[in-house]
Design an enzyme around this catalytic site. Structure first.
Site, PDB file in Angstrom:
ATOM      1  N   GLY A  46       2.953   3.421   3.957  1.00 29.90           N
ATOM      2  CA  GLY A  46       4.008   2.817   4.717  1.00 29.90           C
ATOM      3  C   GLY A  46       3.871   1.318   4.266  1.00 29.90           C
ATOM      4  N   ASP A 102       2.017  -0.845   8.574  1.00 29.83           N
ATOM      5  CA  ASP A 102       3.459  -0.748   8.862  1.00 29.83           C
ATOM      6  C   ASP A 102       3.765  -1.132  10.071  1.00 29.83           C
ATOM      7  OD1 ASP A 102       2.546   1.684   9.395  1.00 29.83           O
ATOM      8  OD2 ASP A 102       3.920   2.794   8.020  1.00 29.83           O
ATOM      9  N   ASP A 105       1.989   2.072  16.562  1.00 28.22           N
ATOM     10  CA  ASP A 105       2.502   3.069  17.447  1.00 28.22           C
ATOM     11  C   ASP A 105       1.713   3.216  18.475  1.00 28.22           C
ATOM     12  OD1 ASP A 105       4.831   4.767  18.067  1.00 28.22           O
ATOM     13  OD2 ASP A 105       4.069   6.368  16.853  1.00 28.22           O
ATOM     14  N   VAL A 155      12.123   4.750  13.186  1.00 31.77           N
ATOM     15  CA  VAL A 155      12.806   4.121  12.193  1.00 31.77           C
ATOM     16  C   VAL A 155      12.686   4.614  10.710  1.00 31.77           C
ATOM     17  CG1 VAL A 155      13.156   2.072  13.680  1.00 31.77           C
ATOM     18  CG2 VAL A 155      11.012   2.250  12.244  1.00 31.77           C
ATOM     19  N   ARG A 167      11.852   5.574   1.992  1.00 35.26           N
ATOM     20  CA  ARG A 167      11.145   4.508   2.197  1.00 35.26           C
ATOM     21  C   ARG A 167      11.681   3.339   1.322  1.00 35.26           C
ATOM     22  NH1 ARG A 167       5.783   5.972   3.790  1.00 35.26           N
ATOM     23  NH2 ARG A 167       5.059   7.921   3.215  1.00 35.26           N
TER      24      ARG A 167
HETATM   25  P1  IMP Z   1      -0.069   5.606  15.109  1.00 38.32           P
HETATM   26  O1  IMP Z   1      -1.309   6.208  14.778  1.00 38.32           O
HETATM   27  O2  IMP Z   1       0.466   6.568  16.271  1.00 38.32           O
HETATM   28  O3  IMP Z   1       0.033   4.302  15.749  1.00 38.32           O
HETATM   29  O4  IMP Z   1       0.863   5.729  14.108  1.00 38.32           O
HETATM   30  C1  IMP Z   1       1.011   5.022  13.036  1.00 38.32           C
HETATM   31  C2  IMP Z   1       1.550   5.606  11.999  1.00 38.32           C
HETATM   32  O5  IMP Z   1       2.771   6.514  12.510  1.00 38.32           O
HETATM   33  C3  IMP Z   1       2.333   4.691  11.231  1.00 38.32           C
HETATM   34  O6  IMP Z   1       1.388   4.268   9.975  1.00 38.32           O
HETATM   35  C4  IMP Z   1       3.537   5.360  10.392  1.00 38.32           C
HETATM   36  O7  IMP Z   1       3.123   5.783   9.284  1.00 38.32           O
HETATM   37  C5  IMP Z   1       3.782   6.384  11.383  1.00 38.32           C
HETATM   38  N1  IMP Z   1       5.016   5.735  12.172  1.00 38.32           N
HETATM   39  C6  IMP Z   1       5.099   5.406  13.508  1.00 38.32           C
HETATM   40  N2  IMP Z   1       6.260   5.456  14.188  1.00 38.32           N
HETATM   41  C7  IMP Z   1       7.072   5.768  13.056  1.00 38.32           C
HETATM   42  C8  IMP Z   1       8.470   5.515  12.835  1.00 38.32           C
HETATM   43  O8  IMP Z   1       9.434   5.054  13.652  1.00 38.32           O
HETATM   44  N3  IMP Z   1       9.024   5.772  11.585  1.00 38.32           N
HETATM   45  C9  IMP Z   1       7.950   6.311  10.471  1.00 38.32           C
HETATM   46  N4  IMP Z   1       6.815   6.202  10.604  1.00 38.32           N
HETATM   47  C10 IMP Z   1       6.176   6.021  11.880  1.00 38.32           C
HETATM   48 MG    MG Z   2       1.662   4.995   7.785  1.00 39.92          MG
END
Ligand code: IMP
Ligand code: MG
Length: 181
Positions: A46, A102, A105, A155, A167
């Site tokens: 990403g 990227d 979250d 998104v 992408r």
């Molecule tokens: P986390 O481990 O929950 O913080 O998620 C992180 C990963 O989830 C990021 O590196 C993204 O690849 C993916 N991600 C989180 N939100 C989005 C989004 O809105 N669109 C696309 N990928 C997302």
């Molecule tokens: Mg990612």
């Protein structure tokens, strides 16, 4: 002809907004990393568009390396289970590591990456995330540099995928609900 822009409901961050913010981040990072040994660790896949634009706005010497994790399984919501699918090429002991991600979250991916990188004993370690969804946070992790804080919406574009596609959109947008059906 099928165009990837057809599935966009609304553009959240356009090319100009992204370019301006990334120039700002590059300037700040260049100031903060003078006389350091900067290594940018980009988290695949990403962050590659963000990395390549940010890299050209950094004016101090630096190197790059890549790591890859998987957590999403192609779904809209993160599974919370993170796996390392690609490790770094070399030792980071003498480096001031800046993780290029990227999005922050739930924080599961970055907590996991921090754990792995801290065990490798770098000189310092910081996080730069293009997007931050504070409302989605489940883990205690924050970024040192953030491009944009956004609400808890899914998104696509500028590196962000839905099932590995989209992408290549040059902006970040919110997809039409029909994308998922
Ligand atoms: P986390 O481990 O929950 O913080 O998620 C992180 C990963 O989830 C990021 O590196 C993204 O690849 C993916 N991600 C989180 N939100 C989005 C989004 O809105 N669109 C696309 N990928 C997302
Ligand atoms: Mg990612």
């Amino acid at each position: 002809m099928h165009k990837i822009t057809d599935c966009i409901e609304r553009i959240l961050l356009d090319e100009k907004m992204l370019a301006e913010k990334i120039a700002e981040l590059g300037k700040k990072i260049s100031e903060d990393y003078q006389n350091k040994n900067l290594l940018l660790v980009s988290i695949l896949k990403g962050s590659v568009l963000f990395l390549s634009d940010l890299l050209r706005k950094i004016t101090v010497p630096c190197k790059i390396d890549f790591m890859a994790t998987s957590s999403f399984n192609g779904e809209v919501k993160s599974s919370g289970i993170v796996r390392l699918t690609k490790d770094l090429d070399t030792s980071i002991e003498n480096y001031d590591v800046l993780i290029i991600e990227d999005i922050l979250d739930s924080g599961a991916t970055l907590s996991y990456i921090l754990e792995i990188l801290n065990a490798k004993k770098p000189k310092s370690i910081k996080i730069c995330a293009l997007l931050d969804k504070p409302e989605a946070r489940k883990m205690n992790v924050e970024a040192d540099y953030v491009g944009f804080k956004i609400p808890k919406v899914f998104v696509i574009g500028y590196g962000f995928d839905y099932q590995e596609e989209y992408r290549n959109l040059p902006f970040i947008g919110i997809p039409k609900p029909s994308l998922y059906s």
